[in-house]
Each structure stands twice: as C-alpha cells, then as structure tokens.
Write a protein that holds these residues in place. Structure first.
Motif, PDB file in Angstrom:
ATOM      1  N   ALA A   5      -5.185   5.140   0.928  1.00 47.05           N
ATOM      2  CA  ALA A   5      -4.014   4.773   0.139  1.00 47.05           C
ATOM      3  C   ALA A   5      -4.191   5.314  -1.281  1.00 47.05           C
ATOM      4  O   ALA A   5      -5.310   5.373  -1.792  1.00 47.05           O
ATOM      5  CB  ALA A   5      -3.855   3.264   0.100  1.00 47.05           C
ATOM      6  N   LEU A  51       0.863  -1.177   0.000  1.00 42.04           N
ATOM      7  CA  LEU A  51       0.000   0.000   0.000  1.00 42.04           C
ATOM      8  C   LEU A  51       0.899   1.225   0.000  1.00 42.04           C
ATOM      9  O   LEU A  51       1.929   1.248   0.684  1.00 42.04           O
ATOM     10  CB  LEU A  51      -0.877   0.040   1.255  1.00 42.04           C
ATOM     11  CG  LEU A  51      -1.946  -1.036   1.378  1.00 42.04           C
ATOM     12  CD1 LEU A  51      -2.434  -1.134   2.817  1.00 42.04           C
ATOM     13  CD2 LEU A  51      -3.095  -0.715   0.458  1.00 42.04           C
ATOM     14  N   SER A  66      -7.283   1.937   3.310  1.00 46.24           N
ATOM     15  CA  SER A  66      -7.872   1.321   2.113  1.00 46.24           C
ATOM     16  C   SER A  66      -7.741   2.295   0.953  1.00 46.24           C
ATOM     17  O   SER A  66      -7.562   3.508   1.153  1.00 46.24           O
ATOM     18  CB  SER A  66      -9.334   0.964   2.357  1.00 46.24           C
ATOM     19  OG  SER A  66     -10.098   2.144   2.555  1.00 46.24           O
ATOM     20  N   LYS A  67      -7.851   1.786  -0.245  1.00 46.67           N
ATOM     21  CA  LYS A  67      -7.747   2.648  -1.429  1.00 46.67           C
ATOM     22  C   LYS A  67      -9.085   3.312  -1.739  1.00 46.67           C
ATOM     23  O   LYS A  67      -9.141   4.363  -2.346  1.00 46.67           O
ATOM     24  CB  LYS A  67      -7.258   1.845  -2.635  1.00 46.67           C
ATOM     25  CG  LYS A  67      -6.921   2.726  -3.821  1.00 46.67           C
ATOM     26  CD  LYS A  67      -6.144   1.973  -4.850  1.00 46.67           C
ATOM     27  CE  LYS A  67      -5.632   2.848  -5.932  1.00 46.67           C
ATOM     28  NZ  LYS A  67      -6.587   3.382  -6.851  1.00 46.67           N
ATOM     29  N   GLU A  96      -2.529   0.521  -4.356  1.00 43.83           N
ATOM     30  CA  GLU A  96      -2.581  -0.772  -3.688  1.00 43.83           C
ATOM     31  C   GLU A  96      -2.252  -1.850  -4.701  1.00 43.83           C
ATOM     32  O   GLU A  96      -2.763  -1.840  -5.824  1.00 43.83           O
ATOM     33  CB  GLU A  96      -3.976  -1.021  -3.114  1.00 43.83           C
ATOM     34  CG  GLU A  96      -4.120  -2.344  -2.417  1.00 43.83           C
ATOM     35  CD  GLU A  96      -5.483  -2.523  -1.761  1.00 43.83           C
ATOM     36  OE1 GLU A  96      -5.625  -3.483  -1.003  1.00 43.83           O
ATOM     37  OE2 GLU A  96      -6.393  -1.708  -2.014  1.00 43.83           O
TER      38      GLU A  96
END
Length: 181
Positions: free
Chosen positions: A140, A131, A179-180, A143
C-alpha cells in the motif's frame, strides 16, 4: 437574573443542538441525508478527513447507486464514480484469519489506484480504515486507520446482502490486505 437564566438556557440548548448535529454528521459521514453509509469513518491524522461508501435509498430495491467519497463535508476531494450507478465499480471480499478473526474489504479502482475500505474484528480488537494501493503493486502507498468510535457500518440486512454479492477482489482474496511496510 432572568436574562442570565435565559442566556444559560439558550447556550445549553445551542450546545445540545450542536452535539446532536455533530453526532448525525459522524454517523452519516459524507453521505447525503437520504443515503445510508455502508462504511464510513473519520480517519486518524490532523486533517480529520472522512471516507464513506454510500448507498442511495433505492439501493435496497436493486435500483440505486453506490459511491465512494473522501474529504471533508466542506470539500469532497474524491467522489467515485463522479455520476451514475457505481455498484459495478466496487468489490466485496471476506477476510478470514486464524482463530476467531474475520472481516471484509470494499474496494474500487480509479485512475491506477485501488482504494480499500476494510474492517477486521477479533477477540478483543477491531481495526478499520483505508488503504490505497497502486494497481499491480504489492504494498500500500497510503494507510489511514479509522479514529476510535467513528466507524459506521450498515446494519441494513438488504444492503449487506447486496454488497456481499459483489464480485470478489482476486488480489485480496488470494493475499489478504496489503501492508504499507
């Protein structure tokens, strides 16, 4: 007929050597022959780039260095630190989730970006990858999961002990992996 047998034998031997070389390269990732991969995998995607956190052979005696590498064996795109002992540049954070799910994250920050190598394991699954997060951001910006069966994690208990004593990343410790989405 002897020529054909010789040609077949030479081809078979060449394929065995190529396969053994590819297996060794996969196991070591971008780490040099005298280094041990703490974490290394080939990332998913068409470029098949590799990410590796490498330890020098002297690292288990407390005198070695650690460095992060990203790219391909023919072209390293990022090496951090560029030189010198990098163990102070990295963090190690244990990850824990509900049930029997656990993992870890190795991180480094370079030029305003945090690079996170992670591995998470639970009942019936294992996820690992890279990440990339901008400093100060929650999400992020990139990823990439490890390709199946390419993750190499050190089993060297001395290296596990050394890296698990690195400082903890406070953001990951408080909020988990970004998280993206």
């Amino acid at each position: 007929m002897t020529r054909i047998h010789s040609l077949v034998a030479a081809t078979a031997l060449g394929l065995v050597c190529f396969y053994a070389s590819a297996q060794r390269a996969q196991a070591h990732g971008l780490c040099a022959a005298d280094e041990e991969p703490v974490f290394s995998c080939t990332l998913q995607g068409p470029s098949r780039k590799i990410v590796s956190l490498c330890a020098s052979s002297a690292s288990t005696q407390g005198e070695g260095s650690f460095h992060y590498l990203y790219g391909r064996p023919s072209k390293i795109e990022l090496r951090y630190p560029a030189s010198g002992n990098g163990h102070k540049a990295f963090t190690f954070t244990r990850l824990s989730y509900a049930g029997a799910t656990f993992g870890y994250a190795h991180t480094l920050t370079n030029e305003g970006y945090k690079y996170i190598l992670y591995s998470i394991e639970g009942t019936g699954f294992k996820r690992s990858g890279l990440l990339v997060q901008r400093e100060g951001q929650v999400r992020a910006v990139h990823e990439a999961a490890c390709r199946p069966l390419t993750l190499a994690e050190t089993k060297n208990t001395d290296l596990v002990r050394i890296t698990s004593q690195w400082k903890v990343d406070p953001d990951i410790d408080a909020h988990g992996l970004p998280s993206k989405n």
